[in-house]
Each structure stands twice: as C-alpha cells, then as structure tokens.
Design an enzyme around this catalytic site. Structure first.
Site, PDB file in Angstrom:
ATOM      1  N   HIS A   1      54.332   4.904  31.724  1.00  0.00           N
ATOM      2  CA  HIS A   1      55.324   5.368  32.708  1.00  0.00           C
ATOM      3  C   HIS A   1      54.937   4.965  34.127  1.00  0.00           C
ATOM      4  O   HIS A   1      53.894   4.356  34.358  1.00  0.00           O
ATOM      5  CB  HIS A   1      55.398   6.906  32.680  1.00  0.00           C
ATOM      6  CG  HIS A   1      56.107   7.457  31.492  1.00  0.00           C
ATOM      7  ND1 HIS A   1      57.334   8.058  31.567  1.00  0.00           N
ATOM      8  CD2 HIS A   1      55.747   7.490  30.189  1.00  0.00           C
ATOM      9  CE1 HIS A   1      57.711   8.452  30.368  1.00  0.00           C
ATOM     10  NE2 HIS A   1      56.768   8.123  29.496  1.00  0.00           N
TER      11      HIS A   1
ATOM     12  N   GLU B   1      61.283   3.116  35.592  1.00  0.00           N
ATOM     13  CA  GLU B   1      59.839   2.900  35.712  1.00  0.00           C
ATOM     14  C   GLU B   1      59.484   1.521  35.160  1.00  0.00           C
ATOM     15  O   GLU B   1      58.871   1.375  34.106  1.00  0.00           O
ATOM     16  CB  GLU B   1      59.104   4.057  35.030  1.00  0.00           C
ATOM     17  CG  GLU B   1      59.445   5.383  35.717  1.00  0.00           C
ATOM     18  CD  GLU B   1      59.083   6.628  34.907  1.00  0.00           C
ATOM     19  OE1 GLU B   1      58.355   6.528  33.922  1.00  0.00           O
ATOM     20  OE2 GLU B   1      59.563   7.718  35.297  1.00  0.00           O
TER      21      GLU B   1
ATOM     22  N   GLU C   1      50.474   6.927  33.831  1.00  0.00           N
ATOM     23  CA  GLU C   1      51.362   6.881  34.992  1.00  0.00           C
ATOM     24  C   GLU C   1      50.821   5.861  35.986  1.00  0.00           C
ATOM     25  O   GLU C   1      49.669   5.934  36.404  1.00  0.00           O
ATOM     26  CB  GLU C   1      51.436   8.255  35.676  1.00  0.00           C
ATOM     27  CG  GLU C   1      52.008   9.368  34.798  1.00  0.00           C
ATOM     28  CD  GLU C   1      53.533   9.335  34.663  1.00  0.00           C
ATOM     29  OE1 GLU C   1      54.180   8.496  35.342  1.00  0.00           O
ATOM     30  OE2 GLU C   1      54.061  10.134  33.867  1.00  0.00           O
TER      31      GLU C   1
ATOM     32  N   HIS D   1      61.680   5.994  30.537  1.00  0.00           N
ATOM     33  CA  HIS D   1      62.394   6.176  31.797  1.00  0.00           C
ATOM     34  C   HIS D   1      62.712   4.794  32.369  1.00  0.00           C
ATOM     35  O   HIS D   1      61.807   4.071  32.791  1.00  0.00           O
ATOM     36  CB  HIS D   1      61.541   6.994  32.773  1.00  0.00           C
ATOM     37  CG  HIS D   1      61.359   8.398  32.302  1.00  0.00           C
ATOM     38  ND1 HIS D   1      60.189   9.101  32.464  1.00  0.00           N
ATOM     39  CD2 HIS D   1      62.218   9.223  31.649  1.00  0.00           C
ATOM     40  CE1 HIS D   1      60.338  10.310  31.946  1.00  0.00           C
ATOM     41  NE2 HIS D   1      61.549  10.404  31.436  1.00  0.00           N
TER      42      HIS D   1
HETATM   43 ZN    ZN Z   1      58.386   8.534  33.307  1.00  0.00          ZN
END
Ligand code: ZN
Length: 373
Positions: A257, A167, A333, A164
């Site tokens: 991420h 990010e 994350e 992504h």
């Molecule tokens: Zn992500």
C-alpha cells in the site's frame, strides 16, 4: 488559453474555472459510489512558458488532510520521468505552482500506474518461463484479474498490491518484485523459489484504477475493509483471491500500500488479532529487523499504533489472513511524500525507489522462508 483534461485511464480532475492560467480552479472528483477522494491526475495543454497556479479547491475535504502537509505534487512531460513541483496547503486548498516548458504536461498525486501499463506489463511477464499466468476472474466492469505463480517450494507466499487504486506505489513496487522473480540470474529470487511457491496478485482493484478512484472499486467497496464478507456481487476481487488462498493455504502474506500522511516506509503487522502470540511476534521481528539492516529506505519508528489486544479489524486483509492462516502477515506502507530517513528532494519517493525497495524485500523473503513454520 490552456485546456485541462482527465478523460483517460486513471484520470481524475474537474476543471472548475480555467479561464486564467495564473488562477486555475480545479476540484478532485470523489470515488463514484463513495465519498473518498485524494487521487488526482490530469493533463494540461497549451501552457508552455506560462507560470501556472493550480488551486485544488476541495482539498480540505479529502480523505487524508494530513496528506497535503509538506507534500509536493508530481509532474511529467513524457509520463515516464516524474519530478516534484512546488505545492502548498493552507488548510483549505492545495496550490500547485509550475511553469511548464512544454505544451503538454501531466500532474498527479503520485506517478500514475494506469491499467494500460498493467496490461502491457502482464504481456511481457507472460513470456517468462519462470512465471505462470492465469486470469482468475473478472471485475464488476468486466476487466480480467491477473494472477501469477512462481516456484514450487512448500511454503506458500502471497503478495498483493493496489487494493487501494490511488496507491500507485504498489504497482511500481510490484514491477521491481516481478522483474526479479522472472530473472533467472537473481540470487534472492532463486533462493526464495527453491523454498516457496509465490502467488502474486499485482493489481487487485483494476476498476478503481481505471476510474481514477482513491480507495474503492466499481461498487464503492473499499477492498481492504471487505475480507470477512466479500461477495461476488460487490467485491469479486477479494472473493476470488480469498478462494485461491483457501486452496493453497498461506505461510506468508504481504499487502502493498501507500500512506498519504506518514513520510516514511513502514510495516504494519496484525498485532491485535485474537490469536496473536510470541511466535507471530518473532516472525515479524525477524522480517522487520532484516529489512532494517539492508534497506536505507526503511525504518521502524514511524507507523500505525498497534490495535489493542483482540481489537484488530478482521475485515482488513492483513489481520484476516493472519487470523485465518496463523501466518506472518503484513501491510507495507510506502509514502506519497518522501522517505524522511533517506530524502530525495527532487523526486521524493518515486517509481525507481519503489522498484529498488522491492528487491530488498525479496532478499528478506528468501531468508524468512526458513522461519515460517
Ligand atoms: Zn491502502
């Protein structure tokens, strides 16, 4: 009169009405072929000494509306040091207030990590005798996809980031990780590389990064929803990495991420894949508890709810890899806001903290390498 621009690598903003510095109306531009948006990154010129009020008028329609809650944007004069600036969300608009003391100032959703920085970093890493570099193919926009390998141990570790593009913390984490892997005096790296071969894909979605996207590539594909059916036509980034993984096998997978809403670092495992069992659980528990022990920035209370048994989405990298290679597979994350367990009000979660956190992961990887098969 100020000017606002985002016509550069990773830039994203639409200046809507910028005639009044105390009421600058801006919008975030959606990803080219998809509806996602939240990432912004722009430059303001000619505003030294003026209090700016910047209203991101379409914030209410962003992909993760809870991302704006208790959130402060970042700003920088030199694009190296980023600090937080007062921001507020009224349910419709995100308002950023700041009186810059220099004429050129940048604002962003999080400290940017454009493709130019990626390229420059890759060049420095190529000089390391401890890493081998290869271009494994090209993106749809024609950018070369960089891959690094380190060590010759029997365990196959795969670590990837930036599926992504918005990010950016993933790239800052990668700098901390690769700096240490290429440091012959780093004890944890040496231990890990005795036991493992580490495969690293530092920036998966280069086209999305350059285009200033939040989530998708040049074809409008969310890479982290493409792992079962990726094709060279719309998703060469995933297709090529998956081919590599088929050649090497996978014993350990970490996909790095950032999460827009949750103000903490957390790990998401692949619970919910059809083959999930006690062995999967134990490997994950070991990694997670070791990380908890050594990192002030990690916690295990906040995170995503586990999928119901057998209901994991196998288009997501973490679940796809766990199910295909019966291995420890996780998504990391990191927050856009701050790590609530160890807050830093001036900077929030930051590039420096991402780099440091990567070193802690490396120490846990060196341990977990003994417990994977
Ligand atoms: Zn992500």
């Amino acid at each position: 009169m100020v000017t606002i621009s985002s016509d550069f690598d990773s830039g994203n903003i639409i200046p809507f009405d910028i005639s009044d510095p105390s009421n600058l109306e801006l919008e975030i531009k959606p990803d080219g072929k998809a509806d996602f948006y939240q990432w912004f990154y722009y430059r303001v010129d000619g505003a030294a000494g003026q209090p700016l009020t910047m209203r991101l008028k379409n914030a209410f329609g962003a992909s993760y509306i809870n991302g704006w809650k208790n959130y402060n944007a970042v700003a920088s004069y030199n694009q190296e040091s980023w600090f937080r600036v007062e921001s507020s969300f009224d349910g419709r608009e995100l308002t950023i207030k700041h009186a810059p003391d220099q004429d050129i100032v940048f604002y962003a959703y999080f400290a940017p990590y454009p493709t130019a920085r990626h390229r420059a970093y890759v060049e420095t890493l190529k000089a390391s005798s401890l890493l081998s570099h290869q271009v494994i193919g090209r993106t749809l926009d024609g950018q070369s996809i960089d891959y690094f390998r380190a060590g010759e141990g029997t365990r196959e570790f795969w670590v990837i980031a930036r599926q992504h593009p918005g990010e950016t913390m993933g790239s800052w984490w990668m700098e901390g990780f690769l700096d240490r892997l290429s440091d012959e005096n780093n004890a944890a790296a040496r231990t890990l590389l005795d036991k493992a071969t580490v495969h690293i894909l530092p920036c998966m979605n280069l086209d999305g990064v350059r285009r200033g996207h939040l989530r998708t590539n040049a074809a409008g594909k969310d890479l982290n929803r493409a792992w079962r059916n990726a094709s060279m036509e719309d998703c060469p980034e995933v297709f090529l990495v998956r081919e590599r993984m088929r050649e090497t096998g996978v014993d350990f997978f970490l996909d790095v991420h950032g999460d827009e809403a949750i103000p903490n670092n957390f790990l998401d495992n692949a619970k919910g894949i059809p083959s999930w069992n006690d062995v999967h659980e134990k490997r994950f528990e070991r990694y997670s508890s070791q990380l908890l022990e050594i990192s002030k920035d990690f916690q295990t209370k906040d995170g995503y709810p586990a999928s119901a048994p057998g209901q994991a989405n196998l288009d997501v990298a973490n679940s796809y890899v766990a199910e295909t290679w019966d291995c420890l597979s996780m998504t990391l994350e990191m927050p856009f806001k701050d790590a609530a367990v160890n807050p830093d009000p001036a900077r929030g979660w930051s590039p420096e903290r991402c780099r440091h956190f990567a070193g802690e992961h490396l120490r846990v990887m060196a341990d977990i390498a003994n417990f994977l098969r």
